[in-house]
Scaffold this motif. Structure first.
Motif, PDB file in Angstrom:
ATOM      1  N   UNK A 123       0.822  -1.212   0.000  1.00 34.48           N
ATOM      2  CA  UNK A 123       0.000   0.000   0.000  1.00 34.48           C
ATOM      3  C   UNK A 123       0.859   1.266   0.000  1.00 34.48           C
ATOM      4  N   UNK A 124       1.965   1.241   0.740  1.00 33.72           N
ATOM      5  CA  UNK A 124       2.867   2.402   0.743  1.00 33.72           C
ATOM      6  C   UNK A 124       3.481   2.593  -0.643  1.00 33.72           C
ATOM      7  N   UNK A 125       3.940   1.487  -1.241  1.00 32.17           N
ATOM      8  CA  UNK A 125       4.533   1.560  -2.582  1.00 32.17           C
ATOM      9  C   UNK A 125       3.493   2.057  -3.585  1.00 32.17           C
ATOM     10  N   UNK A 126       2.271   1.521  -3.511  1.00 37.46           N
ATOM     11  CA  UNK A 126       1.219   1.940  -4.438  1.00 37.46           C
ATOM     12  C   UNK A 126       0.873   3.412  -4.282  1.00 37.46           C
ATOM     13  N   UNK A 127       0.897   3.907  -3.039  1.00 40.07           N
ATOM     14  CA  UNK A 127       0.612   5.319  -2.841  1.00 40.07           C
ATOM     15  C   UNK A 127       1.713   6.198  -3.453  1.00 40.07           C
ATOM     16  N   UNK A 128       2.962   5.767  -3.302  1.00 40.15           N
ATOM     17  CA  UNK A 128       4.073   6.508  -3.919  1.00 40.15           C
ATOM     18  C   UNK A 128       3.924   6.537  -5.442  1.00 40.15           C
ATOM     19  N   UNK A 129       3.516   5.405  -6.017  1.00 41.43           N
ATOM     20  CA  UNK A 129       3.327   5.336  -7.473  1.00 41.43           C
ATOM     21  C   UNK A 129       2.147   6.225  -7.894  1.00 41.43           C
ATOM     22  N   UNK A 130       1.085   6.220  -7.087  1.00 45.73           N
ATOM     23  CA  UNK A 130      -0.065   7.083  -7.353  1.00 45.73           C
ATOM     24  C   UNK A 130       0.345   8.554  -7.325  1.00 45.73           C
ATOM     25  N   UNK A 131       1.114   8.936  -6.319  1.00 46.13           N
ATOM     26  CA  UNK A 131       1.596  10.319  -6.223  1.00 46.13           C
ATOM     27  C   UNK A 131       2.457  10.683  -7.418  1.00 46.13           C
ATOM     28  N   UNK A 132       3.275   9.739  -7.825  1.00 49.13           N
ATOM     29  CA  UNK A 132       4.168   9.965  -8.963  1.00 49.13           C
ATOM     30  C   UNK A 132       3.361  10.260 -10.228  1.00 49.13           C
ATOM     31  N   UNK A 133       2.345   9.433 -10.479  1.00 48.07           N
ATOM     32  CA  UNK A 133       1.534   9.611 -11.690  1.00 48.07           C
ATOM     33  C   UNK A 133       0.650  10.848 -11.583  1.00 48.07           C
ATOM     34  N   UNK A 134      -0.119  10.920 -10.491  1.00 46.38           N
ATOM     35  CA  UNK A 134      -1.084  12.009 -10.350  1.00 46.38           C
ATOM     36  C   UNK A 134      -0.399  13.333 -10.052  1.00 46.38           C
ATOM     37  N   UNK A 135       0.650  13.274  -9.241  1.00 50.22           N
ATOM     38  CA  UNK A 135       1.297  14.500  -8.810  1.00 50.22           C
ATOM     39  C   UNK A 135       2.147  15.160  -9.864  1.00 50.22           C
ATOM     40  N   UNK A 136       2.729  14.380 -10.734  1.00 46.11           N
ATOM     41  CA  UNK A 136       3.612  14.960 -11.747  1.00 46.11           C
ATOM     42  C   UNK A 136       2.859  15.379 -12.996  1.00 46.11           C
ATOM     43  N   UNK A 137       2.268  14.399 -13.667  1.00 44.88           N
ATOM     44  CA  UNK A 137       1.672  14.661 -14.985  1.00 44.88           C
ATOM     45  C   UNK A 137       0.529  15.679 -14.900  1.00 44.88           C
ATOM     46  N   UNK A 138      -0.309  15.529 -13.874  1.00 42.93           N
ATOM     47  CA  UNK A 138      -1.456  16.434 -13.747  1.00 42.93           C
ATOM     48  C   UNK A 138      -0.998  17.875 -13.547  1.00 42.93           C
ATOM     49  N   UNK A 139      -0.031  18.074 -12.645  1.00 40.22           N
ATOM     50  CA  UNK A 139       0.426  19.431 -12.360  1.00 40.22           C
ATOM     51  C   UNK A 139       1.185  20.022 -13.541  1.00 40.22           C
ATOM     52  N   UNK A 140       1.999  19.213 -14.211  1.00 38.12           N
ATOM     53  CA  UNK A 140       2.694  19.679 -15.420  1.00 38.12           C
ATOM     54  C   UNK A 140       1.683  20.208 -16.431  1.00 38.12           C
ATOM     55  N   UNK A 141       0.630  19.438 -16.667  1.00 37.87           N
ATOM     56  CA  UNK A 141      -0.368  19.843 -17.668  1.00 37.87           C
ATOM     57  C   UNK A 141      -1.241  20.999 -17.190  1.00 37.87           C
ATOM     58  N   UNK A 142      -1.479  21.075 -15.884  1.00 37.80           N
ATOM     59  CA  UNK A 142      -2.230  22.218 -15.356  1.00 37.80           C
ATOM     60  C   UNK A 142      -1.450  23.515 -15.600  1.00 37.80           C
ATOM     61  N   UNK A 143      -0.149  23.508 -15.284  1.00 38.03           N
ATOM     62  CA  UNK A 143       0.675  24.701 -15.501  1.00 38.03           C
ATOM     63  C   UNK A 143       0.778  25.023 -16.995  1.00 38.03           C
ATOM     64  N   UNK A 144       1.071  24.002 -17.799  1.00 40.23           N
ATOM     65  CA  UNK A 144       1.232  24.219 -19.247  1.00 40.23           C
ATOM     66  C   UNK A 144      -0.074  24.685 -19.883  1.00 40.23           C
ATOM     67  N   UNK A 145      -1.195  24.079 -19.480  1.00 40.12           N
ATOM     68  CA  UNK A 145      -2.491  24.479 -20.045  1.00 40.12           C
ATOM     69  C   UNK A 145      -2.856  25.911 -19.643  1.00 40.12           C
ATOM     70  N   UNK A 146      -2.483  26.293 -18.411  1.00 35.62           N
ATOM     71  CA  UNK A 146      -2.756  27.666 -17.955  1.00 35.62           C
ATOM     72  C   UNK A 146      -1.947  28.668 -18.773  1.00 35.62           C
ATOM     73  N   UNK A 147      -0.677  28.363 -19.025  1.00 31.89           N
ATOM     74  CA  UNK A 147       0.161  29.270 -19.813  1.00 31.89           C
ATOM     75  C   UNK A 147      -0.311  29.283 -21.270  1.00 31.89           C
ATOM     76  N   UNK A 148      -0.797  28.148 -21.752  1.00 27.81           N
ATOM     77  CA  UNK A 148      -1.370  28.106 -23.109  1.00 27.81           C
ATOM     78  C   UNK A 148      -2.542  29.087 -23.207  1.00 27.81           C
ATOM     79  N   UNK A 149      -3.377  29.124 -22.170  1.00 25.92           N
ATOM     80  CA  UNK A 149      -4.499  30.074 -22.155  1.00 25.92           C
ATOM     81  C   UNK A 149      -3.981  31.510 -22.121  1.00 25.92           C
ATOM     82  N   UNK A 150      -2.961  31.763 -21.295  1.00 24.16           N
ATOM     83  CA  UNK A 150      -2.397  33.124 -21.210  1.00 24.16           C
ATOM     84  C   UNK A 150      -1.865  33.593 -22.558  1.00 24.16           C
ATOM     85  N   UNK A 151      -1.237  32.668 -23.292  1.00 23.20           N
ATOM     86  CA  UNK A 151      -0.678  33.068 -24.587  1.00 23.20           C
ATOM     87  C   UNK A 151      -1.772  33.227 -25.646  1.00 23.20           C
ATOM     88  N   UNK A 152      -2.849  32.461 -25.493  1.00 25.42           N
ATOM     89  CA  UNK A 152      -3.978  32.590 -26.426  1.00 25.42           C
ATOM     90  C   UNK A 152      -4.853  33.802 -26.099  1.00 25.42           C
TER      91      UNK A 152
END
Length: 400
Positions: free
Chosen positions: A224-253
Motif C-alpha cells: 500500500x505504501x509503494x502503491x501510494x508513492x506510485x499514485x503520487x508519482x503519476x497524479x502529482x507529476x503529470x497532472x500538475x505539469x499539464x495544469x501549468x502548461x495548459x494555464x500558460x497556453x491560455x495566457x498566450x492565447x
C-alpha cells in the motif's frame, strides 16, 4: 482486426478524435457527442462513454454502482472502493494535510525561482521541459524522499504511467502493456528499496511518515505504501505539469487575461480553477459497473467499463453559463477537473499551490508571454490526459 480488450479502454482515444487538430482542441467533438449521444456504447473499445455533466457526476459519486476496483495493479486509493478506500485515505491524510501542503509554499517558490532564473535573460524557454515538468517532479520527489540524482528516472516512470497506445492496433496495445508492466516492476523495486532504507533509518519525508502512520492500530502494508508513492508519482507529476502548461497556453492565447492577472494577482487562484474547467489536465476517468444500472435510458450491465468524460462535462452549458468561454472570475465553478466524489484528487491542494506560485512568478517576471511563432503543437499520447508535448514560449523579461 481483433477488438480491443476491455482493459485497454482507458488507453484508446475515441475514434472521433482522429486528427492532431481535434486532439489539441477536442471540445467541439465532445459537444457533438454530448448533444447527439450523451451515453453511448463503443463496440471497438468495448466500453460506455458518458458525456453530460449530470451523468458524469452520477457515475463518479456512486461508487456502489460504479467501482474503481481493478483486477490487477495492487491496492491504491485510485483503485479501491469503500470501506478500504476510506481507511487508506484516512491514513494518508495524516501525512498529507492542507497545513502540511501550505508549509511547502516557500520551497515551491524557491524551486520556481531557480528554474525560471536560468531562462529569463534569454527571453524564451521550453515551458514544459524547462519548467512545468521539473517543478512538480522536484516537489514530489522531495516530498516522498527520492534522491535528487534519481529525478530523471522518476520523470520517465511518470510518463509511462499515463501513456496511451500509439494507435489502435493490437500490436500497439500489447507494446503498451509490456512497457507498463516493465515500468511497474522497476517502480516496485525502486520504492521497496527506499522503504527498506527508511525502516532502518527514518527521515523527514512522506515514506517515513506513511510507514509510521496508524488508524485503529493498523498500519499500511508495504504494498500500500509503494502503491501510494506510485499514485503520487503519476497524479502529482503529470497532472500538475499539464495544469501549468495548459494555464500558460491560455495566457498566450488570451493576452487580455494575461494582462488582467498581472495587475490583479489575487485573481490567480480563480484563473487556476477556470483552467481546470476550460483546459483540464485529465479529461476522462474510468469506472466498472458493479451491477446492472440504467443511465439516461441505456442499460449498462454489471462488469461493463464506463468512461466518464470530465473534459466534456466541464463544457456542459446545462451546468456552466457561456461554457465555451474562459471567464476569469467564474462563480460558481463546479468543474470536475480533479474528479468528483470519494476519489476527488487528494493532491489537489498541492497541484493548486504549485500552479498559483508558478503563474504568479511568471507573470511578475515576464511580459507578453506568447507561443513561439510557427510552433507545431503535438498532443500528449494519451486518451485521458489533455496537454501538449512541448510548448516553447517567448517573452519580455521584467527586471523590476
Amino acid at each position: 482486426m481483433k477488438q480491443a480488450p476491455r482493459k485497454y479502454a482507458n488507453y484508446i482515444p475515441i475514434r472521433e478524435l482522429n486528427s492532431t487538430e481535434q486532439r489539441l482542441f477536442p471540445f467541439q467533438v465532445y459537444a457533438e457527442l454530448r448533444d447527439n449521444t450523451p451515453v453511448r456504447y463503443d463496440e471497438h473499445r468495448e466500453c460506455w462513454d458518458v458525456f453530460r455533466y449530470e451523468d458524469v457526476q452520477y457515475v463518479l459519486k456512486n461508487p456502489k454502482l460504479f467501482s474503481s476496483e481493478r483486477s490487477s495493479g495492487g491496492s491504491s486509493m485510485l483503485t479501491t472502493d469503500p470501506p478500504k478506500h476510506k481507511q487508506l485515505r484516512d491514513l494518508v491524510n495524516q501525512a498529507f494535510t492542507p497545513k502540511a501542503i501550505e508549509a511547502l509554499s516557500p520551497r515551491i517558490q524557491e524551486i520556481t525561482d531557480e528554474l525560471l532564473s536560468v531562462h529569463l535573460p534569454d527571453e524564451r524557454m521550453n515551458l514544459i521541459d524547462d519548467f512545468a515538468t521539473p517543478l512538480p517532479v522536484i516537489v514530489i520527489a522531495e516530498l516522498i524522499g527520492v534522491p535528487a540524482a534519481d529525478r530523471l528516472k522518476f520523470k520517465h516512470w511518470s510518463d509511462v504511467l499515463v501513456q496511451g497506445a500509439r494507435d489502435d492496433t493490437e500490436e500497439a496495445f500489447q507494446e503498451l502493456v509490456n512497457e507498463k508492466r516493465q515500468n511497474m516492476q522497476e517502480l516496485y523495486a525502486y520504492f521497496t528499496d527506499i522503504l527498506e532504507q527508511r525502516r532502518s533509518e527514518p527521515k523527514d519525508d512522506l515514506i517515513s511518515l506513511l510507514l509510521g502512520a496508524e488508524i485503529d492500530g493498523q498500519k499500511l502494508t508495504e504494498e500500500e505504501v509503494v502503491n501510494f508513492c506510485i499514485l503520487l508519482l503519476a497524479a502529482g507529476n503529470e497532472t500538475t505539469t499539464n495544469l501549468i502548461a495548459n494555464a500558460v497556453r491560455i495566457l498566450s492565447e488570451r493576452p487580455d487575461v494575461q494582462n488582467e492577472l498581472r495587475g490583479n494577482s489575487e485573481k490567480i487562484a480563480s484563473a487556476v480553477e477556470e483552467t481546470l474547467r476550460y483546459y483540464p489536465p485529465i479529461v476522462a476517468i474510468g469506472r466498472v459497473a458493479r451491477e446492472n444500472v440504467e443511465l439516461n435510458g441505456h442499460n449498462i450491465m454489471a462488469g461493463d467499463q464506463v468512461i466518464a468524460w470530465v473534459g466534456s462535462a466541464n463544457r456542459d452549458a446545462a451546468q456552466f453559463e457561456h461554457a465555451d468561454e474562459f471567464i476569469l472570475d467564474r462563480k460558481p465553478n463546479r468543474h470536475m477537473g480533479f474528479g468528483f466524489g470519494i476519489h476527488f484528487c487528494l493532491g489537489a491542494p498541492l497541484a493548486r499551490l504549485e500552479a498559483r506560485v508558478a503563474l504568479h512568478t511568471m507573470l511578475q517576471r515576464m511580459e507578453r508571454i506568447e507561443l513561439v511563432p510557427e510552433t507545431a503543437l503535438e498532443p500528449i499520447q494519451s486518451a485521458f490526459v489533455f496537454g501538449v508535448k512541448e510548448y516553447p514560449i517567448q517573452f519580455h523579461h521584467r527586471r523590476s
